[in-house]
Write a protein that holds these residues in place. Structure first.
Motif, PDB file in Angstrom:
ATOM      1  N   GLY A 152       9.054  18.025   6.515  1.00 25.30           N
ATOM      2  CA  GLY A 152      10.139  17.175   6.974  1.00 25.30           C
ATOM      3  C   GLY A 152       9.647  15.927   7.674  1.00 25.30           C
ATOM      4  N   GLY A 153      10.597  15.077   7.994  1.00 28.15           N
ATOM      5  CA  GLY A 153      10.321  13.849   8.730  1.00 28.15           C
ATOM      6  C   GLY A 153      11.220  13.794   9.946  1.00 28.15           C
ATOM      7  N   ARG A 154      11.242  12.656  10.593  1.00 28.72           N
ATOM      8  CA  ARG A 154      12.090  12.527  11.775  1.00 28.72           C
ATOM      9  C   ARG A 154      13.548  12.732  11.369  1.00 28.72           C
ATOM     10  N   GLU A 155      14.186  13.697  12.014  1.00 30.23           N
ATOM     11  CA  GLU A 155      15.574  14.066  11.735  1.00 30.23           C
ATOM     12  C   GLU A 155      15.793  14.467  10.277  1.00 30.23           C
ATOM     13  N   MET A 156      14.745  15.001   9.644  1.00 29.62           N
ATOM     14  CA  MET A 156      14.815  15.508   8.260  1.00 29.62           C
ATOM     15  C   MET A 156      14.313  16.951   8.271  1.00 29.62           C
ATOM     16  N   ASN A 157      15.234  17.919   8.436  1.00 26.46           N
ATOM     17  CA  ASN A 157      14.829  19.322   8.440  1.00 26.46           C
ATOM     18  C   ASN A 157      14.176  19.691   7.116  1.00 26.46           C
ATOM     19  N   CYS A 158      13.185  20.570   7.199  1.00 29.08           N
ATOM     20  CA  CYS A 158      12.486  20.937   5.968  1.00 29.08           C
ATOM     21  C   CYS A 158      12.776  22.374   5.580  1.00 29.08           C
ATOM     22  N   GLY A 159      12.540  22.637   4.313  1.00 36.16           N
ATOM     23  CA  GLY A 159      12.691  23.979   3.769  1.00 36.16           C
ATOM     24  C   GLY A 159      11.390  24.746   3.860  1.00 36.16           C
ATOM     25  N   ASN A 160      11.199  25.651   2.912  1.00 36.90           N
ATOM     26  CA  ASN A 160      10.026  26.514   2.876  1.00 36.90           C
ATOM     27  C   ASN A 160       8.964  25.930   1.962  1.00 36.90           C
ATOM     28  N   ILE A 161       7.710  26.128   2.337  1.00 37.89           N
ATOM     29  CA  ILE A 161       6.586  25.673   1.528  1.00 37.89           C
ATOM     30  C   ILE A 161       5.680  26.869   1.287  1.00 37.89           C
ATOM     31  N   VAL A 162       5.419  27.178   0.015  1.00 36.15           N
ATOM     32  CA  VAL A 162       4.562  28.301  -0.349  1.00 36.15           C
ATOM     33  C   VAL A 162       3.426  27.756  -1.208  1.00 36.15           C
ATOM     34  N   ILE A 163       2.199  28.030  -0.799  1.00 36.73           N
ATOM     35  CA  ILE A 163       1.035  27.523  -1.526  1.00 36.73           C
ATOM     36  C   ILE A 163       0.340  28.692  -2.216  1.00 36.73           C
ATOM     37  N   TYR A 164       0.282  28.627  -3.539  1.00 39.94           N
ATOM     38  CA  TYR A 164      -0.330  29.680  -4.338  1.00 39.94           C
ATOM     39  C   TYR A 164      -1.756  29.336  -4.756  1.00 39.94           C
ATOM     40  N   GLY A 165      -2.157  28.104  -4.594  1.00 37.42           N
ATOM     41  CA  GLY A 165      -3.511  27.732  -4.969  1.00 37.42           C
ATOM     42  C   GLY A 165      -3.706  26.243  -4.880  1.00 37.42           C
ATOM     43  N   GLY A 166      -4.942  25.821  -5.091  1.00 42.61           N
ATOM     44  CA  GLY A 166      -5.309  24.425  -4.965  1.00 42.61           C
ATOM     45  C   GLY A 166      -5.851  24.164  -3.572  1.00 42.61           C
ATOM     46  N   ARG A 167      -6.512  23.043  -3.416  1.00 42.08           N
ATOM     47  CA  ARG A 167      -6.985  22.617  -2.094  1.00 42.08           C
ATOM     48  C   ARG A 167      -5.966  21.629  -1.545  1.00 42.08           C
ATOM     49  N   ILE A 168      -5.291  22.016  -0.483  1.00 45.52           N
ATOM     50  CA  ILE A 168      -4.212  21.215   0.080  1.00 45.52           C
ATOM     51  C   ILE A 168      -4.692  20.609   1.393  1.00 45.52           C
ATOM     52  N   ASN A 169      -4.682  19.287   1.474  1.00 42.80           N
ATOM     53  CA  ASN A 169      -5.013  18.549   2.688  1.00 42.80           C
ATOM     54  C   ASN A 169      -3.753  17.828   3.125  1.00 42.80           C
ATOM     55  N   ALA A 170      -3.053  18.397   4.086  1.00 41.86           N
ATOM     56  CA  ALA A 170      -1.781  17.825   4.540  1.00 41.86           C
ATOM     57  C   ALA A 170      -1.948  17.330   5.964  1.00 41.86           C
ATOM     58  N   THR A 171      -1.642  16.053   6.188  1.00 45.61           N
ATOM     59  CA  THR A 171      -1.836  15.439   7.491  1.00 45.61           C
ATOM     60  C   THR A 171      -0.535  14.834   7.982  1.00 45.61           C
ATOM     61  N   GLY A 172      -0.048  15.308   9.109  1.00 48.33           N
ATOM     62  CA  GLY A 172       1.114  14.723   9.754  1.00 48.33           C
ATOM     63  C   GLY A 172       0.652  13.791  10.855  1.00 48.33           C
ATOM     64  N   SER A 173       1.610  13.156  11.508  1.00 51.71           N
ATOM     65  CA  SER A 173       1.253  12.265  12.599  1.00 51.71           C
ATOM     66  C   SER A 173       2.406  12.201  13.579  1.00 51.71           C
ATOM     67  N   GLY A 174       2.123  11.696  14.766  1.00 49.76           N
ATOM     68  CA  GLY A 174       3.158  11.699  15.797  1.00 49.76           C
ATOM     69  C   GLY A 174       3.493  13.148  16.100  1.00 49.76           C
ATOM     70  N   TRP A 175       4.731  13.500  15.951  1.00 52.03           N
ATOM     71  CA  TRP A 175       5.137  14.875  16.163  1.00 52.03           C
ATOM     72  C   TRP A 175       5.254  15.638  14.854  1.00 52.03           C
ATOM     73  N   GLY A 176       4.702  15.126  13.799  1.00 50.80           N
ATOM     74  CA  GLY A 176       4.780  15.775  12.503  1.00 50.80           C
ATOM     75  C   GLY A 176       3.626  16.734  12.264  1.00 50.80           C
ATOM     76  N   ALA A 177       3.956  17.886  11.747  1.00 51.95           N
ATOM     77  CA  ALA A 177       2.939  18.888  11.402  1.00 51.95           C
ATOM     78  C   ALA A 177       2.240  18.500  10.106  1.00 51.95           C
ATOM     79  N   GLY A 178       1.095  19.084   9.857  1.00 55.70           N
ATOM     80  CA  GLY A 178       0.474  18.917   8.546  1.00 55.70           C
ATOM     81  C   GLY A 178       1.403  19.483   7.484  1.00 55.70           C
ATOM     82  N   ILE A 179       1.830  20.725   7.688  1.00 50.70           N
ATOM     83  CA  ILE A 179       2.808  21.386   6.822  1.00 50.70           C
ATOM     84  C   ILE A 179       3.897  21.937   7.707  1.00 50.70           C
ATOM     85  N   GLY A 180       5.130  21.474   7.521  1.00 56.32           N
ATOM     86  CA  GLY A 180       6.248  21.955   8.325  1.00 56.32           C
ATOM     87  C   GLY A 180       7.167  20.845   8.770  1.00 56.32           C
TER      88      GLY A 180
END
Length: 186
Positions: A152-180
């Motif tokens: 999600g983003g600012r005031e953008m609620n997010c759903g569910n994220i399920v990772i079954y494979g691959g190399r995932i590099n997720a980077t958030g910033s401010g109050w944002g999570a990498g995944i979430g």
């Protein structure tokens, strides 16, 4: 009539000569999007494969319940817009191939959207092998950033994220999570 499913047409002329006396009508059900040719907003539909570098600020979405493949995608050029790099319009299934980079947009110094957005109430499933990479994040060129890499983003609620494979590099910033979630969200 020939079934051309799965046939690689690269170098076809070497097999049919100059085509004299040969007539072919090729029909494909493949939905292939070269992002370097995109000149408007695009929704990737079920069975679609996208590849290439997006050269402009166009919203790229995944249709609800679609299973898509990203092959060496580069979505890093979003400016003067507040789009997530990729927006899921419902449940979505992404298979990654090669190295893929998806970054959110920036407008007037603000980046409030995630790299990949999955709305609340829906699920994003990501598939890949150990050699397939997904880099997802927010635009670091902004002076005010609050988005998750995937979610999600600012005031953008997010759903569910399920990772079954691959190399995932997720980077958030401010109050944002990498995944979430992010600021003011769940």
């Amino acid at each position: 009539s020939w079934d051309m499913t799965g046939v690689n047409l690269t170098g076809l002329n070497q097999y049919i000569g100059n085509g004299t006396g040969i007539s072919m009508n090729l029909t494909t059900t493949a939905n292939i999007v070269d992002l370097s040719l995109v000149t408007t907003d695009v929704t990737l539909t079920d069975g679609c494969m996208a590849y290439g570098k997006l050269n402009g600020s166009y919203q790229i979405s995944i249709a609800a319940d679609a299973n898509v493949t990203l092959r060496d995608v580069d979505i890093t050029s979003l400016t003067n817009c507040s789009y997530p790099g990729l927006t899921c319009l419902g449940d979505a299934y992404i298979t990654i191939k090669g190295i893929n980079t998806v970054i959110s947009g920036i407008t007037e110094g603000f980046c409030l959207s995630p790299g990949i957005f999955i709305p609340e109430g829906y699920t994003l499933k990501i598939f890949g092998t150990d050699s397939d990479v997904l880099n997802a994040g927010i635009n670091e060129n902004a002076s005010f950033v609050h988005g998750a890499g995937i979610g999600g983003g600012r005031e953008m609620n997010c759903g569910n994220i399920v990772i079954y494979g691959g190399r995932i590099n997720a980077t958030g910033s401010g109050w944002g999570a990498g995944i979430g979630g992010s600021e003011d969200t769940s």
